[in-house]
Design a protein around this motif. Structure first.
Motif, short mmCIF file in Angstrom:
data_model
loop_
_atom_site.label_atom_id
_atom_site.label_comp_id
_atom_site.label_asym_id
_atom_site.label_seq_id
_atom_site.Cartn_x
_atom_site.Cartn_y
_atom_site.Cartn_z
N ASP A 20 0.78 -1.24 0.00
CA ASP A 20 0.00 0.00 0.00
C ASP A 20 0.81 1.29 0.00
OD1 ASP A 20 -2.21 -1.67 0.10
OD2 ASP A 20 -2.59 -1.34 2.24
N GLU A 21 2.06 1.23 0.51
CA GLU A 21 2.76 2.50 0.76
C GLU A 21 4.17 2.60 0.22
OE1 GLU A 21 2.45 3.78 4.88
OE2 GLU A 21 0.67 2.52 5.11
N PHE A 22 4.87 1.48 0.04
CA PHE A 22 6.29 1.56 -0.27
C PHE A 22 6.67 0.76 -1.50
CE2 PHE A 22 5.85 2.36 4.29
CZ PHE A 22 6.48 3.59 4.38
N GLU A 23 7.59 1.30 -2.27
CA GLU A 23 8.06 0.66 -3.50
C GLU A 23 9.05 -0.48 -3.21
OE1 GLU A 23 7.72 1.97 -6.94
OE2 GLU A 23 6.13 3.30 -6.29
N THR A 24 9.79 -0.37 -2.10
CA THR A 24 10.80 -1.37 -1.76
C THR A 24 10.85 -1.58 -0.25
OG1 THR A 24 12.62 0.19 -1.46
CG2 THR A 24 12.27 -0.68 -3.71
N PHE A 25 11.40 -2.72 0.14
CA PHE A 25 11.60 -3.01 1.56
C PHE A 25 12.58 -2.02 2.18
CE2 PHE A 25 13.84 -5.79 4.79
CZ PHE A 25 12.85 -5.70 5.74
N GLU A 26 13.60 -1.65 1.44
CA GLU A 26 14.59 -0.68 1.92
C GLU A 26 13.93 0.66 2.22
OE1 GLU A 26 18.39 1.75 0.16
OE2 GLU A 26 18.21 -0.36 -0.39
N GLU A 27 13.07 1.11 1.33
CA GLU A 27 12.35 2.38 1.53
C GLU A 27 11.48 2.29 2.78
OE1 GLU A 27 9.12 5.32 -0.68
OE2 GLU A 27 9.50 3.32 -1.50
N LEU A 28 10.75 1.19 2.93
CA LEU A 28 9.90 0.99 4.11
C LEU A 28 10.73 1.12 5.39
CD1 LEU A 28 7.25 -1.73 4.70
CD2 LEU A 28 9.11 -1.47 6.31
N CYS A 29 11.86 0.43 5.44
CA CYS A 29 12.70 0.45 6.64
C CYS A 29 13.27 1.83 6.91
CB CYS A 29 13.82 -0.57 6.51
SG CYS A 29 13.20 -2.27 6.56
N ASN A 30 13.68 2.53 5.86
CA ASN A 30 14.23 3.89 6.04
C ASN A 30 13.17 4.85 6.56
OD1 ASN A 30 16.81 3.18 5.20
ND2 ASN A 30 16.41 3.72 3.08
N VAL A 31 12.00 4.84 5.96
CA VAL A 31 10.95 5.78 6.34
C VAL A 31 10.43 5.47 7.75
CG1 VAL A 31 8.60 6.55 5.81
CG2 VAL A 31 10.28 6.32 3.98
N LEU A 32 10.25 4.19 8.06
CA LEU A 32 9.71 3.82 9.37
C LEU A 32 10.79 3.70 10.44
CD1 LEU A 32 7.03 1.15 8.36
CD2 LEU A 32 6.76 3.62 8.71
N ASP A 33 12.05 3.89 10.03
CA ASP A 33 13.19 3.82 10.94
C ASP A 33 13.22 2.49 11.71
OD1 ASP A 33 15.55 4.75 12.09
OD2 ASP A 33 14.51 5.63 13.81
N ILE A 34 13.15 1.40 10.93
CA ILE A 34 13.26 0.06 11.51
C ILE A 34 14.46 -0.65 10.89
CG2 ILE A 34 10.83 -0.17 12.16
CD1 ILE A 34 10.32 -1.71 9.64
N ASP A 35 15.00 -1.61 11.61
CA ASP A 35 16.20 -2.32 11.20
C ASP A 35 15.85 -3.43 10.20
OD1 ASP A 35 18.34 -4.27 11.12
OD2 ASP A 35 19.14 -3.34 12.94
N ALA A 36 16.29 -3.24 8.95
CA ALA A 36 15.97 -4.21 7.89
C ALA A 36 16.52 -5.58 8.20
CB ALA A 36 16.51 -3.70 6.55
N ASP A 37 17.73 -5.65 8.73
CA ASP A 37 18.34 -6.95 9.04
C ASP A 37 17.56 -7.69 10.13
OD1 ASP A 37 20.36 -6.57 7.16
OD2 ASP A 37 21.73 -5.69 8.64
N GLU A 38 17.11 -6.96 11.12
CA GLU A 38 16.34 -7.57 12.21
C GLU A 38 15.00 -8.12 11.69
OE1 GLU A 38 14.10 -6.16 16.27
OE2 GLU A 38 15.93 -5.10 15.69
N ILE A 39 14.31 -7.34 10.89
CA ILE A 39 13.03 -7.77 10.32
C ILE A 39 13.24 -8.97 9.41
CG2 ILE A 39 11.10 -7.12 8.83
CD1 ILE A 39 11.08 -5.70 11.58
N SER A 40 14.24 -8.88 8.53
CA SER A 40 14.54 -9.98 7.61
C SER A 40 14.86 -11.26 8.36
CB SER A 40 15.70 -9.61 6.69
OG SER A 40 15.33 -8.59 5.82
N GLU A 41 15.65 -11.15 9.43
CA GLU A 41 16.02 -12.33 10.21
C GLU A 41 14.80 -12.96 10.89
OE1 GLU A 41 18.81 -13.68 13.98
OE2 GLU A 41 19.23 -11.77 13.00
N LYS A 42 13.96 -12.13 11.48
CA LYS A 42 12.74 -12.65 12.13
C LYS A 42 11.86 -13.38 11.12
CE LYS A 42 12.37 -9.36 15.90
NZ LYS A 42 11.60 -8.28 16.51
#
Length: 58
Positions: A20-42
């Motif tokens: 609904d909101e983001f073109e890429t996972f990287e963009e989502l993580c940057n905008v929401l200020d969340i750790d991409a590696d942590e989310i990916s690992e979970k």
């Protein structure tokens, strides 16, 4: 930003945001200020991987 800790809820949340909101996972993580590696690992530990061509975790 607080994201769900339960893997299935996290999957649903991330995929909804990607759809609904983001073109890429990287963009989502940057905008929401969340750790991409942590989310990916979970999600990886729950059996899901990011599919860039589909912009979702499966």
């Amino acid at each position: 930003m607080m994201v769900p800790q339960n893997p299935e809820m996290l999957l649903s949340f991330i995929n909804m945001k990607l759809r609904d909101e983001f073109e890429t996972f990287e963009e989502l993580c940057n905008v929401l200020d969340i750790d991409a590696d942590e989310i990916s690992e979970k999600l990886h530990n729950a059996g899901y991987e990011y599919m860039p061509d589909q912009n979702q975790f499966k």
